[in-house]
Design an enzyme around this catalytic site. Sequence first.
Site, mmCIF file in Angstrom:
data_model
loop_
_atom_site.group_PDB
_atom_site.id
_atom_site.type_symbol
_atom_site.label_atom_id
_atom_site.label_comp_id
_atom_site.label_asym_id
_atom_site.label_seq_id
_atom_site.Cartn_x
_atom_site.Cartn_y
_atom_site.Cartn_z
ATOM 1 N N GLU B 144 0.816 -1.213 0.000
ATOM 2 C CA GLU B 144 0.000 0.000 0.000
ATOM 3 C C GLU B 144 0.855 1.271 0.000
ATOM 4 O OE1 GLU B 144 -3.649 0.765 0.052
ATOM 5 O OE2 GLU B 144 -2.458 2.475 -0.562
ATOM 6 N N ASP B 215 9.635 9.292 -10.608
ATOM 7 C CA ASP B 215 8.991 8.773 -9.394
ATOM 8 C C ASP B 215 7.484 8.578 -9.623
ATOM 9 O OD1 ASP B 215 8.901 8.324 -6.362
ATOM 10 O OD2 ASP B 215 7.517 9.996 -6.605
ATOM 11 N N LYS B 219 4.873 4.915 -9.853
ATOM 12 C CA LYS B 219 3.574 4.687 -9.212
ATOM 13 C C LYS B 219 2.500 4.367 -10.247
ATOM 14 C CE LYS B 219 5.367 7.374 -5.489
ATOM 15 N NZ LYS B 219 5.698 8.748 -5.063
#
Lengths: 340, 340
Positions: B144, B215, B219
């Site tokens: 998570e 970055d 995700k």
Amino acid sequence: MRIMMSGFGTVGQGFAEVLILKRGFLEEKYGKVVKIVGVMDSSTYAADASGLSPKDLLERKRSTGKVGTSKYQDPKKVMDSIEYDLLVEVTPTDIKTGGVGLKNIRYALQSGKDVITVNKGPLALNFCELVALAKQNGCKFRFEGSVGGAMPIINLCRECLVGEKISSIRGIFNGTCNFILSKMDNGQSFEQALKEAQQMGYAEADPTNDIEGYDSACKVAILANSIFRKSVTLSDVKITGISSVTSEAIALAASNNKVIRLIGEVSDERLEVAPRLVPKGHPLSITGTLNAAQVVTDLAGPVSISGKGAGSIETASAILSDLVSIMDDRKERRERCQNQ
Amino acid sequence: MRIMMSGFGTVGQGFAEVLILKRGFLEEKYGKVVKIVGVMDSSTYAADASGLSPKDLLERKRSTGKVGTSKYQDPKKVMDSIEYDLLVEVTPTDIKTGGVGLKNIRYALQSGKDVITVNKGPLALNFCELVALAKQNGCKFRFEGSVGGAMPIINLCRECLVGEKISSIRGIFNGTCNFILSKMDNGQSFEQALKEAQQMGYAEADPTNDIEGYDSACKVAILANSIFRKSVTLSDVKITGISSVTSEAIALAASNNKVIRLIGEVSDERLEVAPRLVPKGHPLSITGTLNAAQVVTDLAGPVSISGKGAGSIETASAILSDLVSIMDDRKERRERCQNQ
């Protein structure tokens, strides 16, 4: 999972449509087990142990105005007339007495049935009694759609933020008010904005419940009880609506890079609904008919969520999520023990 | 639940603090079962089958710079040296090779251990391999905190929106970029805003990974794999950073009541990170270092979430939520079957 539905208005019809749309999903996950065995509107009912077709129910309601072909006086007798596992309670909200919804939920829980509702009245007035009844009778009692419609605020707190200590929830719990305030941000007067909300179908002819903050206050009470484990009712919430918010106040806020929003707040110190200044760019500065909530926790800090606070399919989606939770629970229990 | 930790930097230390802060919660819920039995930083380790004190580990790390008193060469040997149930993998992210984190996760899963990680490298590069390994070995594999830190985007999609068909996720997945763009909204140049971000500790001395969008792209890849069940890596994501966003573009957006935000997008058609125009008042128009994401579903419509995308305790809070999920799962299985 044999479902009894009480209420077949906007949300009830939305739920019937969701069962049609998600038939494939539900059958793949659980087999052909989900069926509506009974349904009541305000004066008629239909019941069939082998299952009622959601499509037929929708067609009859739309063409005749009635969901059933038989009349009834006492909902309890309808509920007694057929075996079911789960009551989906979606009769109109009555925030004065809880209305027929309260009676139906009570009766189903007393009979050992699981209950899903989006009905704010019973939850804002008799929450603790109903939760205790569910516990006594070993029943599941879920109500995600009662706060924020399709915005999953309750399940967010209970599932995603488990382990966190929640110190406050602040949120926009009424899309009608947020629509009006957003229009006022763009220079409309309160009266103009309210009129437009009524024309768009967002506000009712008598908008009191929305604009005076009673609807938001119901949700504050429900969150206080369900997330903060308090024992409160609507009358414990301090309420100020938006009818006295002036264009001058909105303009002054804007000159400070802020907006005014109707914010419901739950914390150990406060149960209140009132217009508040919110900085632009803050998660609660959203425009339009959305609902939003910011949960402040000890570890994660502030976590915010937003979504559609109303709508037939949207609110029914919350009932689906509750239904899936209840069914997963039953399924897991069965499967795991077979594997041991 | 015997925990092996690999990595004891910002997030690892945050997790140790969370175990101290939530000791009461965990003991009340599960009894005295959660303990750290092993921990490694880049060169030292400590191990004790009866449990290491998180407080002692933090004190030693802070006073000596090392978490352990013994040196090691091969993490596998440390992992083999003691019985454990769960690896918490929080070594530094390496988005080129996956680094030591990838090796540690692989080895733990091959050894039949559950794994929680927030390490974006292994997840952005080798997601499908690791999920398959977990499945083969009957292990839980949760991550998570890898997307959005304390913003529970993955669990929101998997738990709260179960039953929904998700068509897209668009979001702000890098707080450093959002801080810079928010400062530019207030009239700063890109260079000024970046400098301030570095002074505040939000941006690194070499800010390339953040401002060029790598970055955020990690995700996007993780969400594509975990929520959309795709099989992609970082190299499949089209990336444009924010270094070419000019003050003029920001001003032009503002004159149209919009802001520019670095948005990562996942859908069946698109895997992309790029600066986008967002209307003010939209859930993705938030300011500051927050992360935010909007999930579009078939029934609920758009559901948005925001929270702190970084921070020691905040990211560790996501590890706690994964830990609680894994432990609940074990506990339910045990209890239910005892009750049958």
